[in-house]
Design a protein around this motif. Structure first.
Motif, mmCIF file in Angstrom:
data_model
loop_
_atom_site.group_PDB
_atom_site.id
_atom_site.type_symbol
_atom_site.label_atom_id
_atom_site.label_comp_id
_atom_site.label_asym_id
_atom_site.label_seq_id
_atom_site.Cartn_x
_atom_site.Cartn_y
_atom_site.Cartn_z
ATOM 1 N N TYR A 17 9.036 11.967 -13.820
ATOM 2 C CA TYR A 17 8.506 13.011 -14.920
ATOM 3 C C TYR A 17 7.672 12.823 -16.217
ATOM 4 N N SER A 18 8.155 11.595 -16.626
ATOM 5 C CA SER A 18 7.506 11.013 -17.915
ATOM 6 C C SER A 18 6.245 10.358 -17.757
ATOM 7 N N HIS A 19 5.900 10.038 -16.561
ATOM 8 C CA HIS A 19 4.460 9.683 -16.227
ATOM 9 C C HIS A 19 3.676 10.660 -15.886
ATOM 10 N N TYR A 20 2.311 9.905 -15.574
ATOM 11 C CA TYR A 20 1.258 10.939 -15.446
ATOM 12 C C TYR A 20 1.184 11.456 -13.956
ATOM 13 N N ARG A 21 0.927 12.339 -13.863
ATOM 14 C CA ARG A 21 1.071 13.393 -12.476
ATOM 15 C C ARG A 21 0.653 12.677 -11.275
ATOM 16 N N SER A 22 1.108 12.814 -10.015
ATOM 17 C CA SER A 22 0.602 12.430 -8.910
ATOM 18 C C SER A 22 0.957 13.483 -7.680
ATOM 19 N N GLU A 23 1.565 13.285 -6.545
ATOM 20 C CA GLU A 23 1.490 14.373 -5.738
ATOM 21 C C GLU A 23 3.041 14.026 -4.929
ATOM 22 N N PHE A 24 3.583 15.096 -4.137
ATOM 23 C CA PHE A 24 4.848 15.147 -3.696
ATOM 24 C C PHE A 24 4.450 14.799 -2.200
ATOM 25 N N VAL A 25 5.249 13.457 -1.780
ATOM 26 C CA VAL A 25 5.209 13.242 -0.354
ATOM 27 C C VAL A 25 6.320 12.910 0.169
ATOM 28 N N CYS A 26 6.097 13.153 1.576
ATOM 29 C CA CYS A 26 7.646 13.100 2.261
ATOM 30 C C CYS A 26 7.891 11.514 2.623
ATOM 31 N N MET A 27 8.862 10.740 2.166
ATOM 32 C CA MET A 27 9.023 9.344 2.404
ATOM 33 C C MET A 27 10.058 9.276 3.708
ATOM 34 N N ASP A 28 10.028 8.639 4.766
ATOM 35 C CA ASP A 28 10.531 8.576 5.793
ATOM 36 C C ASP A 28 12.181 8.126 5.450
ATOM 37 N N GLU A 29 13.103 9.082 6.148
ATOM 38 C CA GLU A 29 14.589 8.742 5.873
ATOM 39 C C GLU A 29 15.037 7.167 6.023
ATOM 40 N N ASP A 30 14.063 6.597 6.709
ATOM 41 C CA ASP A 30 14.729 5.075 7.248
ATOM 42 C C ASP A 30 13.316 4.173 6.555
ATOM 43 N N PRO A 31 13.114 4.164 5.243
ATOM 44 C CA PRO A 31 11.998 3.400 5.108
ATOM 45 C C PRO A 31 11.979 1.958 5.391
ATOM 46 N N GLU A 32 10.937 1.417 5.572
ATOM 47 C CA GLU A 32 10.837 -0.042 5.602
ATOM 48 C C GLU A 32 9.881 -0.725 4.160
ATOM 49 N N THR A 33 10.004 -1.843 4.047
ATOM 50 C CA THR A 33 9.386 -2.440 2.826
ATOM 51 C C THR A 33 8.299 -3.537 3.504
ATOM 52 N N ARG A 34 7.303 -3.811 2.624
ATOM 53 C CA ARG A 34 6.352 -4.919 3.056
ATOM 54 C C ARG A 34 6.801 -6.374 2.863
ATOM 55 N N PRO A 35 6.621 -7.104 3.781
ATOM 56 C CA PRO A 35 6.999 -8.348 3.593
ATOM 57 C C PRO A 35 6.276 -9.183 2.573
ATOM 58 N N ALA A 36 7.480 -9.774 1.804
ATOM 59 C CA ALA A 36 6.998 -10.619 0.532
ATOM 60 C C ALA A 36 6.554 -9.721 -0.544
ATOM 61 N N GLY A 37 6.860 -8.567 -0.466
ATOM 62 C CA GLY A 37 6.411 -7.631 -1.556
ATOM 63 C C GLY A 37 7.346 -7.115 -2.410
ATOM 64 N N GLN A 38 8.296 -7.860 -2.854
ATOM 65 C CA GLN A 38 9.367 -7.664 -3.683
ATOM 66 C C GLN A 38 8.797 -8.173 -5.043
ATOM 67 N N GLY A 39 9.055 -7.306 -6.160
ATOM 68 C CA GLY A 39 8.763 -7.772 -7.738
ATOM 69 C C GLY A 39 8.447 -6.645 -8.305
ATOM 70 N N ASN A 40 8.631 -6.701 -9.685
ATOM 71 C CA ASN A 40 8.297 -5.675 -10.528
ATOM 72 C C ASN A 40 6.960 -5.543 -11.122
ATOM 73 N N ALA A 41 5.934 -5.478 -10.280
ATOM 74 C CA ALA A 41 4.678 -5.554 -10.266
ATOM 75 C C ALA A 41 4.077 -4.109 -11.004
ATOM 76 N N ASN A 42 4.814 -3.185 -10.673
ATOM 77 C CA ASN A 42 4.821 -1.746 -10.887
ATOM 78 C C ASN A 42 3.372 -1.419 -10.179
ATOM 79 N N GLY A 43 2.372 -0.341 -10.797
ATOM 80 C CA GLY A 43 1.439 0.189 -10.093
ATOM 81 C C GLY A 43 1.578 1.665 -9.893
ATOM 82 N N ALA A 44 1.534 2.081 -8.788
ATOM 83 C CA ALA A 44 1.858 3.446 -8.426
ATOM 84 C C ALA A 44 3.312 3.431 -7.992
#
Length: 252
Positions: free
Chosen positions: A195-222
């Motif tokens: 809520y304190s960031h700039y606005r985006s949209e509401f999306v429906c994230m799957d209840e059993d989400p996956e992650t991208r391989p080797a994609g862990q790290g506090n790089a931020n972005g969206a």
């Protein structure tokens, strides 16, 4: 107009055929007149076809008597595959992206980027125009609704899915089931920017989400945060203050 002239000629022709005078010369002239009228009628019929065009084929109808159902496309956020029990086929799986959470400009929506971009005319280097960033789960507040492994700061995948037989799609917040007659594609939890960031949209994230391989790290972005109910103008009950909202994606 063409149809009216054509009908008039048919009536005249019928009258001419019914009129049979005794005089031989009149009979000859009558036959000539009939032949001329028949030729003219054929020409008018040909002209009518050119003006109005041939009749089109009747469209296919479904078993309920409605028009063809068509098809629809939706994004399954947090997954690399489409649901296996809804006849959905995968167009491509990709990388969730959007505008950096600190940028006031740029796009206001998340996108599903392909993993193999194609380039046109380009200039390398930063020119200060809008940027496309990857997206991460943000679940460090102790309120993650997702079961399983840790997701915080992991990059978010996505899948673009095609349904060939159902032409309408709908994302319903705060529900896990679809209306009668609709097919549930997947269900999950509502997510968006903080809520304190700039606005985006509401999306429906799957209840059993996956992650991208080797994609862990506090790089931020969206970023994706779970959405909580806030009582006030939102009625409580039936909503509950601070409770994470569900969502469902339906097709018909």
């Amino acid at each position: 107009m063409v149809a009216s002239v054509y009908c008039f000629l048919v009536v005249v022709l019928a009258g001419a055929q019914a009129f049979q005078p005794d005089d031989g010369d009149w009979r000859v002239e009558n036959r000539q007149l009939q032949q001329m009228m028949m030729t003219f009628a054929e020409e008018m019929k040909t002209l009518k076809m050119k003006v109005e065009g041939p009749s089109g084929e009747r469209g296919e109808r479904d078993v309920a008597g409605n028009g063809s159902g068509g098809s629809s496309v939706y994004i399954r956020w947090g997954r690399t595959t489409c649901p296996g029990d809804t006849d959905a086929s995968l167009i491509y799986d990709g990388i969730a992206g959007g505008t950096h959470f600190t940028h006031s400009g740029g796009g206001a929506n998340y996108v599903c980027l392909p993993k193999d971009p194609e380039w046109g005319v380009f200039t390398d280097g930063n020119q200060g125009t809008p940027y496309m960033h990857g997206a991460e789960y943000q679940l460090a507040y102790g309120n993650s609704p997702f079961q399983g492994g840790a997701l915080h700061d992991h990059d978010v995948p996505c899948a673009v899915c095609h349904v060939a037989s159902r032409g309408s799609k709908l994302m319903i917040p705060a529900r896990l089931s679809c209306p009668s007659g609709w097919t549930r594609e997947y269900k999950g939890y509502l997510m968006t920017e903080h809520y304190s960031h700039y606005r985006s949209e509401f999306v429906c994230m799957d209840e059993d989400p996956e992650t991208r391989p080797a994609g862990q790290g506090n790089a931020n972005g969206a970023l994706f945060y779970p959405v909580q109910a806030a009582c006030g103008s939102l009625p409580c009950p039936n909503y509950v203050q601070g409770r994470e909202l569900t969502c469902v994606v339906c097709t018909k």
